[in-house]
Design an enzyme around this catalytic site. Sequence first.
Site, short mmCIF file in Angstrom:
data_model
loop_
_atom_site.label_atom_id
_atom_site.label_comp_id
_atom_site.label_asym_id
_atom_site.label_seq_id
_atom_site.Cartn_x
_atom_site.Cartn_y
_atom_site.Cartn_z
N GLU A 1 38.85 -1.00 -37.90
CA GLU A 1 38.41 0.19 -38.64
C GLU A 1 37.45 -0.17 -39.77
O GLU A 1 36.45 0.51 -39.98
CB GLU A 1 39.63 0.93 -39.21
CG GLU A 1 39.33 2.33 -39.72
CD GLU A 1 38.86 2.39 -41.17
OE1 GLU A 1 38.34 3.42 -41.57
OE2 GLU A 1 39.00 1.38 -41.88
N ASP B 1 43.68 -3.85 -39.67
CA ASP B 1 42.71 -4.77 -40.29
C ASP B 1 42.53 -4.40 -41.76
O ASP B 1 42.88 -3.29 -42.18
CB ASP B 1 41.36 -4.74 -39.56
CG ASP B 1 40.67 -3.39 -39.62
OD1 ASP B 1 41.36 -2.35 -39.52
OD2 ASP B 1 39.43 -3.35 -39.78
N1 BES Z 1 40.92 4.17 -45.77
C1 BES Z 1 39.51 4.13 -45.77
C2 BES Z 1 38.89 5.50 -45.66
C3 BES Z 1 38.86 6.23 -46.97
C4 BES Z 1 38.13 5.72 -48.01
C5 BES Z 1 39.52 7.40 -47.11
C6 BES Z 1 38.08 6.37 -49.22
C7 BES Z 1 39.47 8.05 -48.32
C8 BES Z 1 38.76 7.54 -49.36
C9 BES Z 1 39.05 3.28 -44.61
O1 BES Z 1 39.83 2.14 -44.41
C10 BES Z 1 37.66 2.76 -44.90
O2 BES Z 1 37.51 2.00 -45.81
N2 BES Z 1 36.71 3.14 -44.07
C11 BES Z 1 35.42 2.59 -44.12
C12 BES Z 1 34.79 2.90 -42.81
C13 BES Z 1 33.51 2.21 -42.52
C14 BES Z 1 33.58 0.73 -42.61
C15 BES Z 1 33.04 2.60 -41.15
C16 BES Z 1 34.65 3.17 -45.28
O3 BES Z 1 34.84 4.35 -45.62
O4 BES Z 1 33.84 2.44 -45.84
MN MN Z 2 41.77 2.60 -44.43
MN MN Z 3 39.25 0.69 -45.98
#
Ligand code: BES
Ligand code: MN
Ligand code: MN
Length: 510
Positions: free
Chosen positions: A200, A133
């Site tokens: 995710e 997603d």
């Molecule tokens: N890939 C990101 C996680 C991430 C963000 C890793 C910044 C390293 C640096 C992931 O897809 C993401 O955006 N996660 C969300 C999770 C939330 C919606 C529960 C986030 O971090 O906002």
């Molecule tokens: Mn991600």
């Molecule tokens: Mn993300």
Amino acid sequence: MLTRALGVSSCLRRIATPNIVKRTVMTTNLQPKFEKLFDRIDALKPAFIERLGQAVEIPAVSGDETLRPQVVKKAHFLVDQLSKLGFTDIQLKHLGKQPPPTSIPDLQLPPVVLSRFGNDPSKKTVLVYGHYDVQPASLEDGWDTEPFKMYVDEKLQLMRGRGTTDDTGPLTGWLNVVQAHKEAGVELPVNLVTCFEGMEESGSLGLDDLIAREAQGYFKGVDAVCISDNYWLGTKKPVLTYGLRGVNYYQTTVEGPAADLHSGIFGGVVAEPLVDLTQVLSSLVDSKGKILIDGIDEMVAPLTEKEKKLYENIDFSLDDLNAATGSQTALYNKKEDILMHRWRYPSLSLHGVEGAFSSAGAKTVIPAKVHGKFSIRTVPDIDSDKLTKLVQDHCNKVFAKLGSPNKCSTELVHDGNYWVSDPHNASFTAAAKATKDVYGVEPDLTREGGSIPITLTFQDQLKCNVLLLPMGRGDDGAHSINEKLDISNFVGGMKMMGAYLHYYAESKEN
Ligand code: BES
Ligand code: MN
Ligand code: MN
């Protein structure tokens, strides 16, 4: 399908402008033992770019409930690709209905795609996780090209489009690594298990339960988990990551009048929900980033001298931060402060207001019901339930002081755990060797400010080490406009993934 830069003749493309020289990270190929595999990855580059282009074209936005059929379509696209590549035991795991709050009743969660490549008991088994997603995106937000039509910029040698770096590029990277092994005639040194989810970006709803259910089922025998869903800290130095912040997402709703009202007729004579909501939202955090809710700081693990030293050696600067934001809006000047506030302290961000007028023009409306959205990034040792109680008590107290006849409530939309591990294990050692082979340098060990809610669940339920092996760079613009992945990172990332599997297979322990 792929839109290519127009008007760049092939002759021009061969001229290395200073810009290109600066942007390109040299990949070295020091290990003859990976020569066959690496050569094949290079040779398959056009096919891999094509595959990513096809995947990016499906607008699989999990946060937009009206686009749920597209998220499901992307799951089927992956199933199709996996089966063509010879993956076996491909299963779509359904997770049931999305829990409230939702705007579409009986909305089904997108399926999780499970599959295997190899099932040899004499080999180690690596589970690779990725999410198919993506975040929302539209041209009107300011993209230079259509976000869901991947654009290959030949001059800058990058691919632009939603999901190129987060996380469709890295996810398809695993498929490509398998294809490259097959076509190079190199045996995959481990059994691979894939776990690709479609929720995710919206809190991985339903996935915890699936992993608990399958720990002794589909995932039995997994020795290590590898997640390629984060980024280098800057633009030049590769990193391996051993920590993530968690995130608790909240929604505060203020409602009063039965319907939206004309402000000429009712302005000044009714209590306005948006006025109340802005008071509540502005009481949460100040302009210096300080969280104003009592009781949170006390839950944060204290900084030790040993930990403090770790920040000194990380390759990062205020300039890197400014470059990534395209501005000079940093709250801290010192590298250590920036890193600590990104990795080990909580933060509170305001995201938006649903139900309020937000288009261009000047509409004289009093919105009847508004939802304020905010989230708190969590760190050791913040307890999610205690945090939610503190947040709700705070919002209720501030609202009560307003003496408004409206109604106000605050609910948790989703929470995802933070994760911090010890990077001194066989999986990290293998990944460090792989990084050195491909990029010629030892990676920095970093934590991240972002969240991947399922990371801790994998560690706890499968009782194994989790490694974060990023493919993209810190300036890729995940969640932002013009999200991109440099072709050198795509190719280098796949070589790293491949070499990692070999080094991990060779290692004595798990
Ligand atoms: N890939 C990101 C996680 C991430 C963000 C890793 C910044 C390293 C640096 C992931 O897809 C993401 O955006 N996660 C969300 C999770 C939330 C919606 C529960 C986030 O971090 O906002
Ligand atoms: Mn991600
Ligand atoms: Mn993300």
